[in-house]
Design a protein around this motif. Sequence first.
Motif, PDB file in Angstrom:
ATOM      1  N   ASP A   1      47.236  26.099  37.515  1.00  0.00           N
ATOM      2  CA  ASP A   1      45.632  26.753  36.680  1.00  0.00           C
ATOM      3  C   ASP A   1      45.346  26.351  37.464  1.00  0.00           C
ATOM      4  O   ASP A   1      44.570  27.567  38.861  1.00  0.00           O
ATOM      5  CB  ASP A   1      44.727  25.995  35.953  1.00  0.00           C
TER       6      ASP A   1
ATOM      7  N   LEU B   1      46.471  28.727  40.620  1.00  0.00           N
ATOM      8  CA  LEU B   1      46.086  30.861  39.964  1.00  0.00           C
ATOM      9  C   LEU B   1      44.542  30.457  40.000  1.00  0.00           C
ATOM     10  O   LEU B   1      45.030  31.839  40.335  1.00  0.00           O
ATOM     11  CB  LEU B   1      46.486  30.549  38.527  1.00  0.00           C
ATOM     12  N   LYS B   2      43.819  30.280  40.138  1.00  0.00           N
ATOM     13  CA  LYS B   2      42.086  30.105  39.912  1.00  0.00           C
ATOM     14  C   LYS B   2      42.212  30.345  41.405  1.00  0.00           C
ATOM     15  O   LYS B   2      41.319  31.410  41.965  1.00  0.00           O
ATOM     16  CB  LYS B   2      42.330  28.744  39.685  1.00  0.00           C
TER      17      LYS B   2
ATOM     18  N   VAL C   1      44.277  31.450  43.447  1.00  0.00           N
ATOM     19  CA  VAL C   1      44.765  33.314  44.248  1.00  0.00           C
ATOM     20  C   VAL C   1      43.657  33.941  43.263  1.00  0.00           C
ATOM     21  O   VAL C   1      43.351  34.997  43.929  1.00  0.00           O
ATOM     22  CB  VAL C   1      46.082  32.863  43.397  1.00  0.00           C
ATOM     23  N   GLU C   2      43.216  34.278  42.662  1.00  0.00           N
ATOM     24  CA  GLU C   2      42.660  35.153  41.611  1.00  0.00           C
ATOM     25  C   GLU C   2      40.928  35.139  42.224  1.00  0.00           C
ATOM     26  O   GLU C   2      40.298  36.255  42.371  1.00  0.00           O
ATOM     27  CB  GLU C   2      41.919  34.571  40.324  1.00  0.00           C
ATOM     28  N   ARG C   3      40.193  33.922  42.534  1.00  0.00           N
ATOM     29  CA  ARG C   3      39.331  34.087  43.326  1.00  0.00           C
ATOM     30  C   ARG C   3      39.298  34.250  45.066  1.00  0.00           C
ATOM     31  O   ARG C   3      38.452  34.632  45.622  1.00  0.00           O
ATOM     32  CB  ARG C   3      38.640  32.777  43.470  1.00  0.00           C
ATOM     33  N   HIS C   4      40.653  35.006  44.896  1.00  0.00           N
ATOM     34  CA  HIS C   4      40.507  34.596  46.685  1.00  0.00           C
ATOM     35  C   HIS C   4      41.421  35.932  47.440  1.00  0.00           C
ATOM     36  O   HIS C   4      41.633  36.299  48.537  1.00  0.00           O
ATOM     37  CB  HIS C   4      40.683  33.362  47.666  1.00  0.00           C
ATOM     38  N   GLU C   5      42.326  35.894  46.765  1.00  0.00           N
ATOM     39  CA  GLU C   5      43.312  37.558  46.803  1.00  0.00           C
ATOM     40  C   GLU C   5      42.744  38.155  47.794  1.00  0.00           C
ATOM     41  O   GLU C   5      43.143  39.095  48.168  1.00  0.00           O
ATOM     42  CB  GLU C   5      44.339  37.873  45.610  1.00  0.00           C
ATOM     43  N   HIS C   6      41.477  38.761  46.989  1.00  0.00           N
ATOM     44  CA  HIS C   6      40.384  39.813  47.539  1.00  0.00           C
ATOM     45  C   HIS C   6      40.293  40.207  49.041  1.00  0.00           C
ATOM     46  O   HIS C   6      40.176  40.812  49.945  1.00  0.00           O
ATOM     47  CB  HIS C   6      39.455  40.256  46.931  1.00  0.00           C
TER      48      HIS C   6
END
Length: 129
Positions: free
Chosen positions: A106, A109-110, A112-117
């Motif tokens: 988790d 995955l968090k 990636v979600e928080r920083h991929e942009h």
Amino acid sequence: MKTRRKFLGSLPLLGVGLALSNPIKAKPEKSIMIHQVFFWLKNPEKDLKSVKKGCQKLAKIKFVKKAFIGVPAPTANRPVVDHSFHISLTIHFESLDDHDFYQKNDDHLKFVERHEHKWEKVSVFDIHV
């Protein structure tokens, strides 16, 4: 006296023979999995600190044996050296299963979600040693 000189004269050859018969082991005792990630950020001045903090959290995930977070080293510019990335993360695992656990974790995955942009490009190199 002659025997002693002969013996002392042969010591360097004996040392070379021993060195050649006992090669240096570059491979670790256990095999490991190395996961290297290089990030190119859209706005490094603004986002480098937060991505680095996120990488530090990833280093604490279960099964991570070692982790290194870095920026390009100030080495000489050469055609084979790529200094263009902004931050890198290198993680050591004891097995492919540990790596796979990390990928589904988790916290990963968090991250990636928080920083991929924030990143323009990401390159991953997985190495079995």
